[in-house]
Design a protein around this motif. Structure first.
Motif, PDB file in Angstrom:
ATOM      1  N   UNK A  54       9.695 -92.850 -11.836  1.00 36.28           N
ATOM      2  CA  UNK A  54       9.903 -92.026 -10.651  1.00 36.28           C
ATOM      3  C   UNK A  54       8.652 -91.229 -10.320  1.00 36.28           C
ATOM      4  N   UNK A  55       7.976 -90.739 -11.331  1.00 36.00           N
ATOM      5  CA  UNK A  55       6.748 -89.978 -11.108  1.00 36.00           C
ATOM      6  C   UNK A  55       5.663 -90.847 -10.482  1.00 36.00           C
ATOM      7  N   UNK A  56       5.652 -92.129 -10.833  1.00 39.96           N
ATOM      8  CA  UNK A  56       4.608 -93.026 -10.346  1.00 39.96           C
ATOM      9  C   UNK A  56       4.828 -93.420  -8.896  1.00 39.96           C
ATOM     10  N   UNK A  57       6.050 -93.839  -8.540  1.00 40.18           N
ATOM     11  CA  UNK A  57       6.276 -94.384  -7.190  1.00 40.18           C
ATOM     12  C   UNK A  57       7.391 -93.682  -6.422  1.00 40.18           C
ATOM     13  N   UNK A  58       8.063 -92.718  -7.035  1.00 32.84           N
ATOM     14  CA  UNK A  58       9.221 -92.129  -6.392  1.00 32.84           C
ATOM     15  C   UNK A  58       8.946 -91.491  -5.054  1.00 32.84           C
ATOM     16  N   UNK A  59       7.749 -90.935  -4.869  1.00 34.35           N
ATOM     17  CA  UNK A  59       7.446 -90.262  -3.617  1.00 34.35           C
ATOM     18  C   UNK A  59       6.608 -91.072  -2.659  1.00 34.35           C
ATOM     19  N   UNK A  60       6.331 -92.337  -2.988  1.00 35.68           N
ATOM     20  CA  UNK A  60       5.456 -93.146  -2.132  1.00 35.68           C
ATOM     21  C   UNK A  60       6.181 -93.583  -0.869  1.00 35.68           C
ATOM     22  N   UNK A  61       5.533 -93.380   0.273  1.00 38.40           N
ATOM     23  CA  UNK A  61       6.090 -93.802   1.557  1.00 38.40           C
ATOM     24  C   UNK A  61       5.124 -94.772   2.218  1.00 38.40           C
ATOM     25  N   UNK A  62       5.492 -96.063   2.304  1.00 38.25           N
ATOM     26  CA  UNK A  62       4.593 -97.029   2.939  1.00 38.25           C
ATOM     27  C   UNK A  62       4.518 -96.826   4.445  1.00 38.25           C
ATOM     28  N   UNK A  63       3.499 -97.367   5.051  1.00 38.00           N
ATOM     29  CA  UNK A  63       3.367 -97.310   6.496  1.00 38.00           C
ATOM     30  C   UNK A  63       4.089 -98.451   7.176  1.00 38.00           C
ATOM     31  N   UNK A  64       3.915 -98.546   8.499  1.00 38.07           N
ATOM     32  CA  UNK A  64       4.452 -99.653   9.305  1.00 38.07           C
ATOM     33  C   UNK A  64       5.958 -99.810   9.182  1.00 38.07           C
ATOM     34  N   UNK A  65       6.668 -98.711   8.963  1.00 38.46           N
ATOM     35  CA  UNK A  65       8.122 -98.780   9.004  1.00 38.46           C
ATOM     36  C   UNK A  65       8.780 -99.358   7.779  1.00 38.46           C
ATOM     37  N   UNK A  66       8.053 -99.537   6.675  1.00 33.50           N
ATOM     38  CA  UNK A  66       8.642-100.069   5.461  1.00 33.50           C
ATOM     39  C   UNK A  66       9.183 -98.968   4.573  1.00 33.50           C
ATOM     40  N   UNK A  67       9.621 -99.375   3.387  1.00 35.39           N
ATOM     41  CA  UNK A  67      10.108 -98.382   2.427  1.00 35.39           C
ATOM     42  C   UNK A  67       9.952 -98.940   1.016  1.00 35.39           C
ATOM     43  N   UNK A  68       9.859 -98.048   0.050  1.00 38.45           N
ATOM     44  CA  UNK A  68       9.838 -98.417  -1.360  1.00 38.45           C
ATOM     45  C   UNK A  68      11.046 -97.779  -2.025  1.00 38.45           C
ATOM     46  N   UNK A  69      11.780 -98.556  -2.805  1.00 36.54           N
ATOM     47  CA  UNK A  69      12.949 -98.033  -3.498  1.00 36.54           C
ATOM     48  C   UNK A  69      12.944 -98.515  -4.942  1.00 36.54           C
ATOM     49  N   UNK A  70      13.766 -97.863  -5.769  1.00 34.75           N
ATOM     50  CA  UNK A  70      13.862 -98.194  -7.185  1.00 34.75           C
ATOM     51  C   UNK A  70      15.259 -98.704  -7.503  1.00 34.75           C
ATOM     52  N   UNK A  71      15.323 -99.780  -8.310  1.00 36.90           N
ATOM     53  CA  UNK A  71      16.594-100.371  -8.675  1.00 36.90           C
ATOM     54  C   UNK A  71      17.103 -99.855 -10.005  1.00 36.90           C
ATOM     55  N   UNK A  72      18.341-100.207 -10.356  1.00 36.44           N
ATOM     56  CA  UNK A  72      18.970 -99.666 -11.564  1.00 36.44           C
ATOM     57  C   UNK A  72      18.294-100.088 -12.858  1.00 36.44           C
ATOM     58  N   UNK A  73      17.604-101.232 -12.867  1.00 34.41           N
ATOM     59  CA  UNK A  73      16.870-101.655 -14.048  1.00 34.41           C
ATOM     60  C   UNK A  73      15.416-101.222 -14.029  1.00 34.41           C
ATOM     61  N   UNK A  74      15.072-100.344 -13.070  1.00 32.27           N
ATOM     62  CA  UNK A  74      13.690 -99.919 -12.924  1.00 32.27           C
ATOM     63  C   UNK A  74      12.871-100.828 -12.020  1.00 32.27           C
ATOM     64  N   UNK A  75      13.525-101.730 -11.292  1.00 28.10           N
ATOM     65  CA  UNK A  75      12.812-102.589 -10.357  1.00 28.10           C
ATOM     66  C   UNK A  75      12.225-101.749  -9.219  1.00 28.10           C
ATOM     67  N   UNK A  76      11.057-102.154  -8.746  1.00 26.18           N
ATOM     68  CA  UNK A  76      10.444-101.547  -7.573  1.00 26.18           C
ATOM     69  C   UNK A  76      10.567-102.539  -6.423  1.00 26.18           C
ATOM     70  N   UNK A  77      11.108-102.091  -5.294  1.00 29.16           N
ATOM     71  CA  UNK A  77      11.286-102.964  -4.143  1.00 29.16           C
ATOM     72  C   UNK A  77      10.506-102.423  -2.962  1.00 29.16           C
TER      73      UNK A  77
END
Length: 385
Positions: A54-77
């Protein structure tokens, strides 16, 4: 519509589902969701820390209308909203993947680039109340649910539904192409340190958790999907109590008919639609769910091939004809991949058809070579097995 309103009749639910799940119009845009497993860079067998991730990517907001989310196994989407053309999508996603990968690397982690965790057994890293309810429901049905939630990652192209008159053929085609493309891009043979004997162990787990019958295709995809969605058993029902569990086998149609203490609302129906995981799911666009995660920039090849094969009615018809001999061979595709001679024989002309369509459509030569190179490496790998 006030989505908190109660649903009184099956017909009301069917009409609502049909109205929101297929957005027809000119087939101009394509998007993608790229899910990746994450490991400790130096000790890939080590359990992943929720706090560190969460510390690494939890606050990251991509541009161009995308999003980054975290899954239950720690997957990054990384979800990139549909763009006007493959070239623009490639540019947008490539830049964003580089940013996410840099964040991950700086945090002492790395992206796996595989469809299933080759090192670790399933383990929960993060969990919302919804995810806990899903995990409990899956656990009552099959051990595959735990694998799917905590150990797998997929690549999900987001394709346009197309004009109304072409919807039925496009919807059927994206299913018909499934086994061939699943085999071509199968990328999950090892789980928790063990060679499973499956080219796509991720899809084997999905097949083990199937919650409904035949795929929802036919001359009226919206009606077929609505019927399918209402007959799939509920995973859970949200409520104020600690438990969201429901009796096994109760469908949304049963709920409308009075099987549970309170009447369902359109909010409940939206929630239920979000728990359906067939090979292809309509969510305005066509969300393809049968592809394993791919390493690095290899995400582009399957997205480009699918987009090209759905590019125009003539190509759709040709692709369906080529895929027809293997259109129902989901199990063999998942187990053997391109080492199945019949499936490999169907894949080769489909790739040629797609590359020709991409060339005629003006895809830059460098991107065409990228797609062709990714496919050729898949065939070489299969021949070495």
């Amino acid at each position: 519509m006030n989505n908190s309103g109660e649903i009184a009749q099956i017909e009301d639910a069917e009409g609502y589902i049909a109205s929101i799940c297929f957005k027809t119009g000119p087939p101009l845009s394509v998007g993608v969701e790229i899910e990746q497993l994450v490991h400790d860079a130096d000790h890939p067998h080590r359990p992943l820390s929720a706090a560190a991730l969460t510390a690494v990517v939890g606050g990251h907001e991509p541009g161009d209308g995308g999003r980054v989310s975290l899954g239950p196994g720690g997957q990054v989407t990384l979800a990139a909203w549909p763009q006007a053309g493959l070239e623009r999508l490639h540019e947008t996603v490539h830049a964003e993947i580089e940013r996410v990968d840099l964040l991950i690397t700086r945090g002492g982690l790395r992206l796996a680039g595989l469809g299933i965790d080759p090192h670790r057994a399933p383990r929960r890293v993060l969990a919302s109340r919804r995810q806990r309810a899903m995990a409990a429901a899956f656990a009552r049905r099959s051990g595959d649910g735990r694998i799917l939630m905590y150990s797998t990652a997929g690549l999900r192209p987001l394709l346009p539904a197309g004009p109304p008159g072409e919807l039925a053929a496009r919807w059927a085609a994206v299913h018909d192409l499934g086994p061939a493309l699943l085999a071509l891009f199968a990328n999950s043979p090892v789980h928790a340190g063990r060679d499973t004997g499956w080219a796509s162990t991720r899809m084997r787990a999905w097949q083990g958790l199937a919650r409904a019958g035949a795929r929802p295709t036919g001359p009226d995809p919206a009606a077929a999907w609505a019927e399918y969605a209402l007959r799939v058993p509920l995973l859970y029902v949200r409520g104020p109590g600690a438990s969201w569990s429901v009796p096994d086998g109760v469908t949304f149609a049963d709920w409308i008919g009075g099987a549970l203490p309170r009447r369902p609302t359109y909010d409940d129906l939206d929630e239920h639609l979000g728990t359906l995981y067939p090979p292809v799911r309509p969510r305005g666009h066509l969300e393809v769910r049968y592809l394993d995660a791919q390493p690095g920039g290899d995400w582009f090849a399957p997205v480009a091939l699918l987009s090209a094969l759905l590019g125009d009615p003539a190509t759709v018809d040709a692709a369906r004809a080529l895929a027809e001999p293997v259109a129902d061979r989901w199990v063999e595709a998942a187990r053997y991949g391109l080492t199945d001679a019949g499936i490999a024989a169907a894949v080769a002309p489909l790739v040629d058809l797609a590359l020709g369509a991409l060339d005629r459509g003006g895809l830059p030569g460098s991107l065409l070579e990228e797609v062709s190179g990714a496919v050729q490496s898949r065939f070489r790998r299969a021949h070495m097995l």
